[in-house]
Design a protein around this motif. Sequence first.
Motif, PDB file in Angstrom:
ATOM      1  N   VAL A   2     100.004 -87.004  56.347  1.00 45.10           N
ATOM      2  CA  VAL A   2      99.300 -86.828  57.788  1.00 45.10           C
ATOM      3  C   VAL A   2      99.854 -87.679  58.686  1.00 45.10           C
ATOM      4  N   GLN A   3     100.109 -87.069  59.901  1.00 43.38           N
ATOM      5  CA  GLN A   3     100.681 -88.018  61.001  1.00 43.38           C
ATOM      6  C   GLN A   3      99.379 -88.248  62.207  1.00 43.38           C
ATOM      7  N   SER A  25      97.395 -83.956  62.039  1.00 39.77           N
ATOM      8  CA  SER A  25      97.997 -82.815  61.399  1.00 39.77           C
ATOM      9  C   SER A  25      96.781 -82.087  60.442  1.00 39.77           C
ATOM     10  N   GLY A  26      96.857 -80.679  60.303  1.00 38.80           N
ATOM     11  CA  GLY A  26      95.932 -80.112  59.415  1.00 38.80           C
ATOM     12  C   GLY A  26      94.696 -80.263  60.021  1.00 38.80           C
ATOM     13  N   ASN A  76      92.448 -79.977  66.578  1.00 38.21           N
ATOM     14  CA  ASN A  76      92.859 -81.199  65.340  1.00 38.21           C
ATOM     15  C   ASN A  76      92.973 -82.275  66.357  1.00 38.21           C
TER      16      ASN A  76
END
Length: 114
Positions: A2-3, A25-26, A76
């Motif tokens: 994850v960033q 992210s995500g 997000n």
Amino acid sequence: QVQLVESGGGLVQAGGSLRLSCAGSGSIFRIKNMGWYRQAPGKQRELVAVLTSNGNTNYADSVKGRFTISRDNAKNTMYLQMNSLKSEDTAVYYCNAVPSGLAWGQGTQVTVSS
């Protein structure tokens, strides 16, 4: 991996406002408790605001009533609305999981001039 990317910092006069953003992210913000941390020069990093996966919030006493944490699941993105800023809010602000367990981003500098 994850960033997390923080943005929105800057120089503001005492009493002013800023809104920080944390792009992830995500769907990280929906599945993890997340928070905003800050680190002032010469001090340890501290947690100032928490947003749980089910939408509950919690704040450090030093920012309660002035800061608001929120998120936009569709984008997000997590936010930190900071009002009535004080010189002691000057720090680099980071977002991360609570407890922190993700890679730290570069942070965003907030400088409050008195």
